[in-house]
Design an enzyme around this catalytic site. Structure first.
Site, PDB file in Angstrom:
ATOM      1  N   LYS A  57      -0.947   8.165  47.517  1.00 21.03           N
ATOM      2  CA  LYS A  57       0.187   8.962  47.995  1.00 21.03           C
ATOM      3  C   LYS A  57       0.656   9.945  46.923  1.00 21.03           C
ATOM      4  CE  LYS A  57       1.876   5.426  51.202  1.00 21.03           C
ATOM      5  NZ  LYS A  57       2.962   4.457  51.498  1.00 21.03           N
ATOM      6  N   SER A  73       4.780   5.285  46.391  1.00 24.77           N
ATOM      7  CA  SER A  73       5.036   3.851  46.433  1.00 24.77           C
ATOM      8  C   SER A  73       4.445   3.261  47.707  1.00 24.77           C
ATOM      9  CB  SER A  73       6.548   3.577  46.377  1.00 24.77           C
ATOM     10  OG  SER A  73       6.799   2.182  46.316  1.00 24.77           O
ATOM     11  N   ASP A  74       4.016   2.018  47.605  1.00 28.65           N
ATOM     12  CA  ASP A  74       3.499   1.334  48.784  1.00 28.65           C
ATOM     13  C   ASP A  74       3.790  -0.154  48.661  1.00 28.65           C
ATOM     14  OD1 ASP A  74       1.710   1.981  51.265  1.00 28.65           O
ATOM     15  OD2 ASP A  74       1.029   0.038  50.527  1.00 28.65           O
ATOM     16  N   GLN A  75       3.963  -0.784  49.813  1.00 27.02           N
ATOM     17  CA  GLN A  75       4.234  -2.221  49.851  1.00 27.02           C
ATOM     18  C   GLN A  75       3.253  -2.898  50.794  1.00 27.02           C
ATOM     19  OE1 GLN A  75       7.652  -4.139  52.060  1.00 27.02           O
ATOM     20  NE2 GLN A  75       8.407  -4.334  49.971  1.00 27.02           N
ATOM     21  N   ALA A 110       4.150  -1.448  44.845  1.00 26.32           N
ATOM     22  CA  ALA A 110       3.635  -0.641  43.737  1.00 26.32           C
ATOM     23  C   ALA A 110       4.319   0.715  43.702  1.00 26.32           C
ATOM     24  CB  ALA A 110       2.127  -0.459  43.870  1.00 26.32           C
TER      25      ALA A 110
END
Length: 198
Positions: A57, A73-75, A110
């Site tokens: 991203k 950011s990613d979850q 993250a």
């Protein structure tokens, strides 16, 4: 929030949750949709998936905004080997919560920074959530009241979702909302974009 195009910081996200969290730091930024493929790779561990997608991203937006610092950011949520994505429907949300009932679920959130088309910093925060043993009626009532259809794991812990848990273990509770602000502050400080300057 300032939305100047000259802002040195870009949030590579259209998530209202991440936008609201980043606004808490009082740093000017703008939001740009990253348009990335979030398909997991075969046998990819959830922590590695979260880190890869946060990088992707940030990099996707950095390529078209080379002078900015881009935050991605990613979850990823997982119960054992089962990945728990955004449910998208009431039935899927109820099914996810039934799967989590009485179980522990790991969340990996993250955050990455990119500049000039390269990742310059990254951190991943794990969170362990232990769910109460939930009845079908409790699950149905919760989903009906809060409609967490765009949330990984089918809950909003900052709302009524906190009632679904017996325990929550994390070094940064904001990670569960989608953006770990403690780690984000550390990364931004390393690029002289900190809230509290020396």
């Amino acid at each position: 929030m300032h939305t100047m195009t000259s802002s040195p910081l870009i949030l590579a996200s259209t998530s209202p949750y991440r936008k609201r969290l980043l606004e808490r730091l009082g740093i000017p930024f703008q939001c740009v949709s990253p348009e990335t493929d979030e398909t997991p790779r075969k046998n990819e561990p959830p922590e590695a998936l979260a880190a890869r997608l946060a990088d992707a991203k940030a990099l996707a937006v950095s390529e078209s905004h080379p002078l900015a610092i881009v935050l991605g950011s990613d979850q990823v949520a997982a119960r054992g080997e089962i990945l728990l994505g955004k449910p998208g429907s009431i039935a899927a949300a109820q099914k996810q919560l039934a799967l989590c009932s009485g179980e522990s679920v790991s969340f990996y959130t993250a955050v990455s920074l990119a500049r000039g088309g390269k990742v310059i910093a990254r951190h991943c925060v794990p969170t362990l959530v232990t769910f109460r043993a939930l009845t079908d009626r409790q699950i149905a009532e919760y989903v009906d009241r809060e409609r967490p259809l765009d949330c990984a794991g089918s809950f909003r812990w900052e709302g009524l979702g906190i009632c679904l848990f017996t325990a929550l273990e994390s070094t940064d509770p904001t990670a569960l909302e989608g953006l770990p602000l403690i780690a984000t502050c550390d990364l931004l400080n390393s690029q002289q974009l900190g809230v509290l300057q020396n």
